[in-house]
Write an enzyme that holds these catalytic residues in place. Sequence first.
Site, mmCIF file in Angstrom:
data_model
loop_
_atom_site.group_PDB
_atom_site.id
_atom_site.type_symbol
_atom_site.label_atom_id
_atom_site.label_comp_id
_atom_site.label_asym_id
_atom_site.label_seq_id
_atom_site.Cartn_x
_atom_site.Cartn_y
_atom_site.Cartn_z
ATOM 1 C CG ASN A 43 82.789 -90.189 -30.178
ATOM 2 O OD1 ASN A 43 82.576 -89.063 -30.653
ATOM 3 N ND2 ASN A 43 83.643 -90.400 -29.186
ATOM 4 C CD1 TRP A 44 80.006 -90.348 -36.338
ATOM 5 C CD2 TRP A 44 79.367 -88.521 -37.484
ATOM 6 N NE1 TRP A 44 78.911 -90.688 -37.100
ATOM 7 C CE2 TRP A 44 78.498 -89.592 -37.813
ATOM 8 C CE3 TRP A 44 79.154 -87.271 -38.084
ATOM 9 C CZ2 TRP A 44 77.439 -89.442 -38.710
ATOM 10 C CZ3 TRP A 44 78.094 -87.122 -38.971
ATOM 11 C CH2 TRP A 44 77.254 -88.208 -39.280
ATOM 12 C CE LYS A 45 86.793 -90.905 -30.636
ATOM 13 N NZ LYS A 45 87.994 -91.609 -30.193
ATOM 14 C CG HIS B 208 85.348 -89.879 -25.210
ATOM 15 N ND1 HIS B 208 86.703 -89.767 -25.437
ATOM 16 C CD2 HIS B 208 84.916 -90.916 -25.974
ATOM 17 C CE1 HIS B 208 87.065 -90.706 -26.297
ATOM 18 N NE2 HIS B 208 86.008 -91.405 -26.648
ATOM 19 C CD GLU C 192 89.204 -89.079 -27.919
ATOM 20 O OE1 GLU C 192 88.314 -88.408 -28.470
ATOM 21 O OE2 GLU C 192 89.565 -90.206 -28.336
ATOM 22 C CD GLU D 256 84.733 -95.197 -25.419
ATOM 23 O OE1 GLU D 256 84.425 -95.566 -26.549
ATOM 24 O OE2 GLU D 256 85.060 -94.032 -25.143
ATOM 25 N N GLY E 196 91.405 -95.973 -30.480
ATOM 26 C CA GLY E 196 92.120 -95.486 -31.652
ATOM 27 C C GLY E 196 93.478 -96.129 -31.843
ATOM 28 C CB SER F 254 90.405 -100.762 -31.465
ATOM 29 O OG SER F 254 91.322 -99.680 -31.362
ATOM 30 N N GLY G 95 84.358 -95.327 -32.505
ATOM 31 C CA GLY G 95 85.004 -94.118 -33.015
ATOM 32 C C GLY G 95 85.334 -94.282 -34.486
ATOM 33 N N GLY G 96 86.571 -94.653 -34.775
ATOM 34 C CA GLY G 96 87.064 -94.728 -36.160
ATOM 35 C C GLY G 96 86.127 -95.450 -37.121
HETATM 36 P P1 PGA Z 1 87.835 -95.984 -31.520
HETATM 37 O O1 PGA Z 1 87.221 -94.894 -30.521
HETATM 38 O O2 PGA Z 1 86.698 -96.902 -31.928
HETATM 39 O O3 PGA Z 1 88.384 -95.203 -32.671
HETATM 40 O O4 PGA Z 1 88.896 -96.729 -30.766
HETATM 41 C C1 PGA Z 1 86.245 -95.233 -29.584
HETATM 42 C C2 PGA Z 1 85.865 -93.994 -28.789
HETATM 43 O O5 PGA Z 1 86.751 -93.213 -28.428
HETATM 44 O O6 PGA Z 1 84.670 -93.762 -28.491
#
Ligand code: PGA
Length: 253
Positions: A9-11, A98, A100, A170, A176, A216, A237-238
Amino acid sequence: MREKIVAGNWKMNKNLEEGKTLASEIVNMYADEVNGDVKAILCAPFIHLTSVKSIIGDAKNVFLGAQNCNDKESGAYTGEISVAMLKSVGVQYVIIGHSERREYYGEDDAFLAKKVDAALAGGITPIFCCGEPLNIREANTHFDYVTKQLTDGLFHLSADQLKKIVLAYEPIWAIGTGKTASSAQAQEMHGKLRDHLASKYGGEVAELISILYGGSCKPDNAAEIFAGKDVDGGLIGGASLKSRDFIDIIKAF
Ligand code: PGA
């Protein structure tokens, strides 16, 4: 056998050139280094999708995903992107719900249920996200909280529709933050989620659903997390923004 999936997930990261470079590196490294059958999904920003698709081409086991979709078919919805539009550029998966989107854009389960319907109707696989905030975990009500997200977001589906869903657990306190759920915490929740699916759809259907862990997840903790019997991969994500890390997570299976 359930599918093993690692979705990136590149966001809201990477300009177009950077996104193309990342996609090329991942496609090449996957072909050179990955022997197994893990599906890699690149959930790029909307405006990168066409370019990333042409880089993926017909690469084995690499797929294109989007990070959101609208619940309507078409019309006067300024700034929005429909499932049919995503389909027309080769998108096969879409992240729905998600945390967010839930938190910053007020998306609740009733609304997310409509997006799930729209994605399924348009032939795109939803990656439906659930997960609890820290205060819920601390109050020890996280199982009820997360299973309710499933009930409200997915349980209107028929069994045949549900089979087309990918789930992602998640925990919000792990996204993050560098703080991962332990492998035991991940497996425990994944097991509960599968039991919850089984309570409505039966064990056979529940056994078919891939449940990804997100929060994470990194090359150095992926193998331990993926070892859980109900953990079928990750939503990253990251660490998905670095080709080396993303491929090493895939290789952790
Ligand atoms: P993260 O994000 O790996 O940076 O914690 C995961 C996500 O939000 O899908």
